[in-house]
Enzyme design. Structure first.
Site, short mmCIF file in Angstrom:
data_model
loop_
_atom_site.label_atom_id
_atom_site.label_comp_id
_atom_site.label_asym_id
_atom_site.label_seq_id
_atom_site.Cartn_x
_atom_site.Cartn_y
_atom_site.Cartn_z
N TYR A 54 -116.97 117.85 -140.13
CA TYR A 54 -115.51 118.41 -140.85
C TYR A 54 -114.61 117.59 -139.86
CZ TYR A 54 -117.94 121.88 -143.54
OH TYR A 54 -118.64 122.71 -144.37
N SER A 209 -117.03 126.66 -151.23
CA SER A 209 -116.11 126.49 -152.02
C SER A 209 -116.14 127.35 -153.04
CB SER A 209 -116.52 125.25 -152.74
OG SER A 209 -115.94 124.13 -152.11
N GLY A 212 -113.69 127.34 -155.71
CA GLY A 212 -113.74 125.96 -156.56
C GLY A 212 -113.52 124.79 -155.90
N1 LIG Z 1 -122.30 123.57 -146.66
C1 LIG Z 1 -121.45 122.94 -147.33
O1 LIG Z 1 -122.07 121.82 -147.98
C2 LIG Z 1 -120.21 122.82 -147.68
C3 LIG Z 1 -119.42 122.29 -148.40
C4 LIG Z 1 -117.97 122.37 -148.91
C5 LIG Z 1 -117.57 123.65 -147.99
N2 LIG Z 1 -118.17 124.30 -147.37
C6 LIG Z 1 -117.56 125.39 -146.48
O2 LIG Z 1 -117.07 126.24 -147.28
C7 LIG Z 1 -115.92 126.55 -146.75
C8 LIG Z 1 -114.87 126.89 -148.38
O3 LIG Z 1 -114.93 125.71 -149.27
P1 LIG Z 1 -113.53 125.03 -149.47
O4 LIG Z 1 -112.73 124.94 -148.42
O5 LIG Z 1 -114.37 123.75 -149.90
O6 LIG Z 1 -113.04 125.35 -150.71
P2 LIG Z 1 -112.35 126.76 -151.40
O7 LIG Z 1 -112.67 127.94 -150.30
O8 LIG Z 1 -113.06 127.27 -152.77
O9 LIG Z 1 -111.08 126.45 -151.58
C9 LIG Z 1 -110.17 126.30 -150.47
C10 LIG Z 1 -108.70 126.01 -150.76
O10 LIG Z 1 -108.34 127.40 -151.28
C11 LIG Z 1 -107.04 127.66 -151.12
N3 LIG Z 1 -107.09 129.21 -150.86
C12 LIG Z 1 -107.68 129.98 -150.08
N4 LIG Z 1 -107.31 131.42 -150.26
C13 LIG Z 1 -106.67 131.17 -151.41
C14 LIG Z 1 -106.06 132.24 -152.12
N5 LIG Z 1 -106.16 133.54 -151.67
N6 LIG Z 1 -104.78 131.97 -153.09
C15 LIG Z 1 -104.83 130.80 -153.25
N7 LIG Z 1 -105.34 129.61 -152.61
C16 LIG Z 1 -106.28 129.83 -151.61
C17 LIG Z 1 -106.76 127.19 -149.59
O11 LIG Z 1 -105.51 126.63 -149.48
P3 LIG Z 1 -104.55 126.16 -148.39
O12 LIG Z 1 -105.34 125.03 -147.90
O13 LIG Z 1 -103.34 125.77 -148.78
O14 LIG Z 1 -104.66 127.13 -147.55
C18 LIG Z 1 -107.86 126.24 -149.31
O15 LIG Z 1 -107.50 124.69 -149.25
C19 LIG Z 1 -115.27 125.32 -146.34
O16 LIG Z 1 -114.08 125.47 -145.58
C20 LIG Z 1 -116.45 124.94 -145.63
O17 LIG Z 1 -116.28 125.74 -144.39
C21 LIG Z 1 -119.35 123.84 -147.01
#
Ligand SMILES: NC(=O)c1ccc[n+]([C@@H]2O[C@H](COP(=O)([O-])OP(=O)(O)OC[C@H]3O[C@@H](n4cnc5c(N)ncnc54)[C@H](OP(=O)(O)O)[C@@H]3O)[C@@H](O)[C@H]2O)c1
Length: 285
Positions: A54, A209, A212
């Protein structure tokens, strides 16, 4: 904050996904990132998910790990209560490309680099990021087993694994597989089988995610109208309903919503205290 288990360690039922704080074109300045991590910690979050990969560019590999380490250093609370989960096995190539290296030697080097980036003697939870088709899975998970036995990592997890790989990893680790991190959200439900296997084995399941993804999270309720409907009835955000729905799926589920703003993670954290009724869960599907 309600808690759940990763192996025999109790962590907050909602974790913080730190990735959005290191994504090119999305990442905030360091001050806002640190405020976001501190908001999560002050609200009772005791699980932070990061990865060596990351980083906004290849040259900055470890960016997110160093950010998490810096935020913990500056936090006035007890750092020992926080489980930092990182990952190795994804490489960054060229400007902002992604590659894989699941070889034993690479994973051992990546673990050493993550130890330094996090500034710790042992990593709380080390996850193999993604199976590498060019390397036998036994070799990658064997490397994790060595790191566990040597005390360089306290817990071992895997990511992006199918049911057979989860069982294989659990066996190779001698029953010590602590967690599986796979994609799971209203728009991506194909990890249902993996959740069932984790429940059977008593392994934590960390949906990635869970809203989403970074670019779709804000529109979750538009894409899945029933989440908007339940949210409006409850007077909360559709994102909070979504995380509560995931928590209700199984006792082993611990969502790790990403955030780059304090407001997002504070709204998400409150999902741990939102109990949906059977009727609501049936509607959400
Ligand atoms: N293992 C893997 O291959 C893999 C792949 C992808 C991700 N991940 C992990 O999974 C974590 C989460 O996935 P992600 O970050 O891709 O996607 P996500 O959690 O589905 O979405 C993240 C986004 O959601 C917004 N958000 C969060 N809480 C909210 C709420 N209560 N209301 C409105 N918007 C909200 C945030 O906005 P703001 O940025 O504006 O705060 C953020 O940018 C990552 O951070 C990472 O640690 C792992």
């Amino acid at each position: 904050m309600k808690t759940r288990l990763i192996a025999d360690l109790s962590v907050s039922a909602i974790g913080l996904g730190a990735m959005p704080m290191s994504v090119a074109g999305h990442m905030p300045d360091e001050g806002r990132s640190i405020r976001t991590i501190h908001a999560a910690l002050d609200a009772g979050v005791t699980l932070i998910d990061t990865a060596d990969a990351y980083a906004p560019t290849t040259a900055e590999t470890g960016h997110n790990e160093r950010l998490v380490a810096r935020a913990l250093e500056l936090w006035s609370g007890d750092r020992d209560t926080v489980l930092v989960a990182t990952k190795g096995g994804h490489t960054r190539t060229g400007g902002d490309g992604w590659g894989l290296d699941g070889s034993r030697d690479y994973l051992r080097r990546a673990c050493e680099r993550s130890l330094k980036a996090l500034g710790v003697e042992a990593i709380g939870l080390y996850q193999h990021h993604r199976p590498d088709p060019a390397v036998p899975y036994e070799e990658s998970i064997g490397a994790l087993r060595e790191l566990l036995d040597e005390g360089k990592i306290r817990l071992a997890g895997i990511s992006n694994a199918d049911p057979a790989q989860i069982r294989q990893a659990h066996d190779i680790l001698g029953g010590r597989l602590a967690s599986v991190q796979n994609e799971y959200s209203p728009r991506f439900r194909s990890s249902e089988q993996e959740i069932d296997v984790c429940e059977e084995l008593g392994v934590a399941f960390l949906p990635w995610s869970p809203l989403g993804g970074i670019t779709s999270a804000a529109r979750l309720g538009d894409a899945h109208a029933v989440f908007n409907e339940v949210a409006a009835e409850r007077g909360v955000s559709p994102q909070r309903v979504c995380l509560a729905w995931e928590l209700a799926r199984s006792r082993v589920v611990i969502p790790i919503p990403g955030a780059s703003r304090p407001e997002s993670i504070l709204d998400s954290v409150a999902a741990a205290d939102l109990t949906l009724t059977g009727e609501e869960l049936a509607r959400l599907g």
